[in-house]
Motif scaffolding. Structure first.
Motif, PDB file in Angstrom:
ATOM      1  N   GLY A   1     -27.786  76.199  85.686  1.00 23.59           N
ATOM      2  CA  GLY A   1     -27.532  74.957  84.960  1.00 23.59           C
ATOM      3  C   GLY A   1     -27.066  73.813  85.850  1.00 23.59           C
ATOM      4  O   GLY A   1     -26.729  72.735  85.370  1.00 23.59           O
TER       5      GLY A   1
ATOM      6  N   GLY B   1     -28.800  71.999  87.827  1.00 20.81           N
ATOM      7  CA  GLY B   1     -29.769  70.905  87.908  1.00 20.81           C
ATOM      8  C   GLY B   1     -30.886  71.167  88.903  1.00 20.81           C
ATOM      9  O   GLY B   1     -31.626  70.249  89.263  1.00 20.81           O
ATOM     10  N   LYS B   2     -31.029  72.404  89.337  1.00 19.91           N
ATOM     11  CA  LYS B   2     -32.058  72.734  90.341  1.00 19.91           C
ATOM     12  C   LYS B   2     -33.464  72.439  89.809  1.00 19.91           C
ATOM     13  O   LYS B   2     -34.251  71.763  90.466  1.00 19.91           O
ATOM     14  N   GLY B   3     -33.746  72.959  88.614  1.00 17.69           N
ATOM     15  CA  GLY B   3     -35.077  72.746  88.027  1.00 17.69           C
ATOM     16  C   GLY B   3     -35.335  71.270  87.761  1.00 17.69           C
ATOM     17  O   GLY B   3     -36.425  70.757  88.027  1.00 17.69           O
ATOM     18  N   THR B   4     -34.317  70.588  87.261  1.00 18.54           N
ATOM     19  CA  THR B   4     -34.430  69.158  86.936  1.00 18.54           C
ATOM     20  C   THR B   4     -34.758  68.344  88.191  1.00 18.54           C
ATOM     21  O   THR B   4     -35.674  67.532  88.207  1.00 18.54           O
TER      22      THR B   4
ATOM     23  N   THR C   1     -38.257  81.167  91.172  1.00 14.76           N
ATOM     24  CA  THR C   1     -38.383  82.578  90.783  1.00 14.76           C
ATOM     25  C   THR C   1     -38.108  82.747  89.282  1.00 14.76           C
ATOM     26  O   THR C   1     -38.697  83.611  88.644  1.00 14.76           O
TER      27      THR C   1
ATOM     28  N   ARG D   1     -40.335  84.232  84.105  1.00 12.62           N
ATOM     29  CA  ARG D   1     -40.638  83.916  82.696  1.00 12.62           C
ATOM     30  C   ARG D   1     -42.143  83.964  82.455  1.00 12.62           C
ATOM     31  O   ARG D   1     -42.609  84.350  81.393  1.00 12.62           O
TER      32      ARG D   1
ATOM     33  N   LYS E   1     -28.257  89.253  84.105  1.00 12.80           N
ATOM     34  CA  LYS E   1     -28.163  89.948  85.406  1.00 12.80           C
ATOM     35  C   LYS E   1     -29.303  89.508  86.323  1.00 12.80           C
ATOM     36  O   LYS E   1     -30.360  89.076  85.843  1.00 12.80           O
TER      37      LYS E   1
ATOM     38  N   GLY F   1     -33.785  78.399  92.906  1.00 15.91           N
ATOM     39  CA  GLY F   1     -33.285  79.647  92.303  1.00 15.91           C
ATOM     40  C   GLY F   1     -33.552  80.859  93.185  1.00 15.91           C
ATOM     41  O   GLY F   1     -33.385  81.994  92.758  1.00 15.91           O
TER      42      GLY F   1
ATOM     43  N   ARG G   1     -31.130  84.234  95.955  1.00 15.40           N
ATOM     44  CA  ARG G   1     -29.937  84.396  95.129  1.00 15.40           C
ATOM     45  C   ARG G   1     -29.024  85.488  95.662  1.00 15.40           C
ATOM     46  O   ARG G   1     -27.973  85.746  95.081  1.00 15.40           O
TER      47      ARG G   1
ATOM     48  N   GLN H   1     -31.961  88.469 100.023  1.00 14.92           N
ATOM     49  CA  GLN H   1     -33.126  87.595  99.770  1.00 14.92           C
ATOM     50  C   GLN H   1     -33.214  86.496 100.835  1.00 14.92           C
ATOM     51  O   GLN H   1     -34.305  86.140 101.280  1.00 14.92           O
TER      52      GLN H   1
ATOM     53  N   ARG I   1     -29.129  73.217  76.239  1.00 13.53           N
ATOM     54  CA  ARG I   1     -30.538  73.520  76.471  1.00 13.53           C
ATOM     55  C   ARG I   1     -30.985  74.671  75.573  1.00 13.53           C
ATOM     56  O   ARG I   1     -32.112  74.681  75.081  1.00 13.53           O
TER      57      ARG I   1
ATOM     58  N   ARG J   1     -23.943  85.156  83.719  1.00 16.54           N
ATOM     59  CA  ARG J   1     -24.781  84.548  84.766  1.00 16.54           C
ATOM     60  C   ARG J   1     -23.906  83.831  85.798  1.00 16.54           C
ATOM     61  O   ARG J   1     -24.172  83.902  87.004  1.00 16.54           O
TER      62      ARG J   1
ATOM     63  N   GLY K   1     -23.052  63.831  87.300  1.00 11.84           N
ATOM     64  CA  GLY K   1     -23.398  62.408  87.364  1.00 11.84           C
ATOM     65  C   GLY K   1     -24.788  62.252  86.792  1.00 11.84           C
ATOM     66  O   GLY K   1     -25.352  63.234  86.286  1.00 11.84           O
TER      67      GLY K   1
HETATM   68  P1  B4P Z   1     -31.309  73.216  85.363  1.00  7.35           P
HETATM   69  O1  B4P Z   1     -30.112  72.910  86.158  1.00  7.35           O
HETATM   70  O2  B4P Z   1     -32.531  72.565  85.704  1.00  7.35           O
HETATM   71  O3  B4P Z   1     -31.352  74.822  85.333  1.00  7.35           O
HETATM   72  P2  B4P Z   1     -31.515  75.705  86.654  1.00  7.35           P
HETATM   73  O4  B4P Z   1     -30.219  75.661  87.427  1.00  7.35           O
HETATM   74  O5  B4P Z   1     -32.745  75.317  87.379  1.00  7.35           O
HETATM   75  O6  B4P Z   1     -31.876  77.120  86.054  1.00  7.35           O
HETATM   76  P3  B4P Z   1     -31.152  78.518  85.896  1.00  7.35           P
HETATM   77  O7  B4P Z   1     -30.333  78.863  87.092  1.00  7.35           O
HETATM   78  O8  B4P Z   1     -30.508  78.514  84.548  1.00  7.35           O
HETATM   79  O9  B4P Z   1     -32.327  79.536  85.726  1.00  7.35           O
HETATM   80  P4  B4P Z   1     -33.394  80.270  86.620  1.00  7.35           P
HETATM   81  O10 B4P Z   1     -34.646  79.976  85.916  1.00  7.35           O
HETATM   82  O11 B4P Z   1     -33.351  79.974  88.077  1.00  7.35           O
HETATM   83  O12 B4P Z   1     -31.040  72.817  83.880  1.00  7.35           O
HETATM   84  C1  B4P Z   1     -29.882  73.103  83.153  1.00  7.35           C
HETATM   85  C2  B4P Z   1     -29.664  72.070  82.048  1.00  7.35           C
HETATM   86  O13 B4P Z   1     -28.830  71.032  82.536  1.00  7.35           O
HETATM   87  C3  B4P Z   1     -30.939  71.390  81.537  1.00  7.35           C
HETATM   88  O14 B4P Z   1     -30.895  71.295  80.150  1.00  7.35           O
HETATM   89  C4  B4P Z   1     -30.904  70.004  82.172  1.00  7.35           C
HETATM   90  O15 B4P Z   1     -31.521  69.023  81.379  1.00  7.35           O
HETATM   91  C5  B4P Z   1     -29.418  69.755  82.294  1.00  7.35           C
HETATM   92  N1  B4P Z   1     -29.078  68.885  83.416  1.00  7.35           N
HETATM   93  C6  B4P Z   1     -29.639  68.899  84.658  1.00  7.35           C
HETATM   94  N2  B4P Z   1     -29.062  67.951  85.439  1.00  7.35           N
HETATM   95  C7  B4P Z   1     -28.095  67.345  84.674  1.00  7.35           C
HETATM   96  C8  B4P Z   1     -27.143  66.279  84.921  1.00  7.35           C
HETATM   97  N3  B4P Z   1     -27.064  65.656  86.099  1.00  7.35           N
HETATM   98  N4  B4P Z   1     -26.312  65.925  83.906  1.00  7.35           N
HETATM   99  C9  B4P Z   1     -26.380  66.553  82.696  1.00  7.35           C
HETATM  100  N5  B4P Z   1     -27.259  67.548  82.405  1.00  7.35           N
HETATM  101  C10 B4P Z   1     -28.109  67.948  83.388  1.00  7.35           C
HETATM  102  O16 B4P Z   1     -32.970  81.824  86.472  1.00  7.35           O
HETATM  103  C11 B4P Z   1     -32.949  82.504  85.232  1.00  7.35           C
HETATM  104  C12 B4P Z   1     -32.734  84.013  85.427  1.00  7.35           C
HETATM  105  O17 B4P Z   1     -33.841  84.585  86.171  1.00  7.35           O
HETATM  106  C13 B4P Z   1     -31.503  84.449  86.229  1.00  7.35           C
HETATM  107  O18 B4P Z   1     -30.347  84.527  85.432  1.00  7.35           O
HETATM  108  C14 B4P Z   1     -31.978  85.848  86.752  1.00  7.35           C
HETATM  109  O19 B4P Z   1     -31.851  86.831  85.752  1.00  7.35           O
HETATM  110  C15 B4P Z   1     -33.438  85.646  87.042  1.00  7.35           C
HETATM  111  N6  B4P Z   1     -33.712  85.259  88.438  1.00  7.35           N
HETATM  112  C16 B4P Z   1     -34.293  84.075  88.833  1.00  7.35           C
HETATM  113  N7  B4P Z   1     -34.414  84.025  90.170  1.00  7.35           N
HETATM  114  C17 B4P Z   1     -33.890  85.197  90.654  1.00  7.35           C
HETATM  115  C18 B4P Z   1     -33.703  85.704  91.974  1.00  7.35           C
HETATM  116  N8  B4P Z   1     -34.057  85.004  93.061  1.00  7.35           N
HETATM  117  N9  B4P Z   1     -33.113  86.938  92.104  1.00  7.35           N
HETATM  118  C19 B4P Z   1     -32.753  87.653  91.022  1.00  7.35           C
HETATM  119  N10 B4P Z   1     -32.899  87.211  89.750  1.00  7.35           N
HETATM  120  C20 B4P Z   1     -33.450  85.986  89.554  1.00  7.35           C
END
Ligand code: B4P
Length: 198
Positions: free
Chosen positions: A15, A17-20, A36, A41, A62, A90, A93, A97, A132, A150, A178
């Motif tokens: 959460g 903001g990596k994906g964003t 990843t 997914r 996990k 992501g 992790r 890795q 989200r 998480r 921000g």
């Molecule tokens: P993002 O911030 O974009 O979410 P993320 O960090 O990219 O994703 P996350 O870590 O949850 O999941 P991942 O798919 O990698 O967005 C979060 C929210 O915040 C959004 O709604 C966005 O709009 C909002 N937001 C962003 N910037 C903002 C700002 N400045 N202000 C306010 N709001 C803001 O991983 C999911 C699962 O997959 C893991 O739990 C694990 O089980 C598995 N996985 C993935 N990669 C793995 C790996 N390498 N090894 C092992 N397991 C893995």
């Protein structure tokens, strides 16, 4: 656009903001995003064996096994030999890795340019992910207990990855709280600095 490949590790807790930010970096620099989380997914949506294995672990908050994600990244690197650079979103992790990624890139004569870590406190992370979760359809975003799991996984297994890159003088940490635009500008300024130094 770059004389050498730009390989960026975008780092931070769930959460942060990596994906964003990745989406905006793709638009500006034409880099290829390797998320990843998105790949896993995709496997779940297709109902593959790998997806079935990952589904339960992800729904519980996990990490999936290192060998699974390393294999996925290796395939993507092989399939995209013409890319001008990658955003690793992501991944890595765990330290295992990160070590595997260094080896994969070295075998191609490449290296990680740097890691940018987005710093966001736990309260804000929980707030963002629950928000989200209201419409993302992601089971791991809908449940506060899973979100806390998480964040704990991140603190236990993922946070040490920052030390790994810091020991290579490749870590830059920035405030992830921000506006999305302000954070993006900060990331771009760091990339420009790397580019000048390259
Ligand atoms: P993002 O911030 O974009 O979410 P993320 O960090 O990219 O994703 P996350 O870590 O949850 O999941 P991942 O798919 O990698 O967005 C979060 C929210 O915040 C959004 O709604 C966005 O709009 C909002 N937001 C962003 N910037 C903002 C700002 N400045 N202000 C306010 N709001 C803001 O991983 C999911 C699962 O997959 C893991 O739990 C694990 O089980 C598995 N996985 C993935 N990669 C793995 C790996 N390498 N090894 C092992 N397991 C893995």
């Amino acid at each position: 656009m770059f004389d050498t490949m730009l390989n960026l590790v975008l780092f931070g807790p769930p959460g942060a903001g990596k994906g964003t930010q990745s989406q905006k970096l793709i638009e500006k620099y034409g880099l290829m995003q390797l998320s990843t989380g998105d790949m896993l997914r995709g496997e779940i949506a297709q109902g593959t064996t790998l997806g079935l294995e990952a589904k339960t672990l992800m729904a519980e908050g996990k990490l999936v096994p290192d060998a699974v994600v390393i294999g996925m990244i290796s395939n993507k690197l092989d399939a995209n030999k013409d890319a001008i650079g990658f955003i690793f979103d992501g991944f890595p992790r765990t330290v295992a890795q990160a070590e595997a990624l260094d080896e994969l890139l070295q075998s191609k004569g490449e290296t990680i340019s740097g890691m940018i870590a987005l710093e966001v406190d736990d309260e804000e992370l929980e707030h963002r992910l629950l928000l989200r979760g209201k419409d993302s359809g992601r089971p791991d975003d809908a449940n506060p207990e899973v979100i806390r799991r998480r964040i704990k996984e991140y603190n236990d297994k993922t946070a040490p990855v920052a030390d790994f890159y810091n020991s290579q003088n490749k870590l830059t940490s920035i405030n992830g709280i921000g506006s999305v635009e302000a954070i993006f500008d900060h990331i771009c300024a760091i990339i420009e600095k790397w580019r000048k130094a390259a």
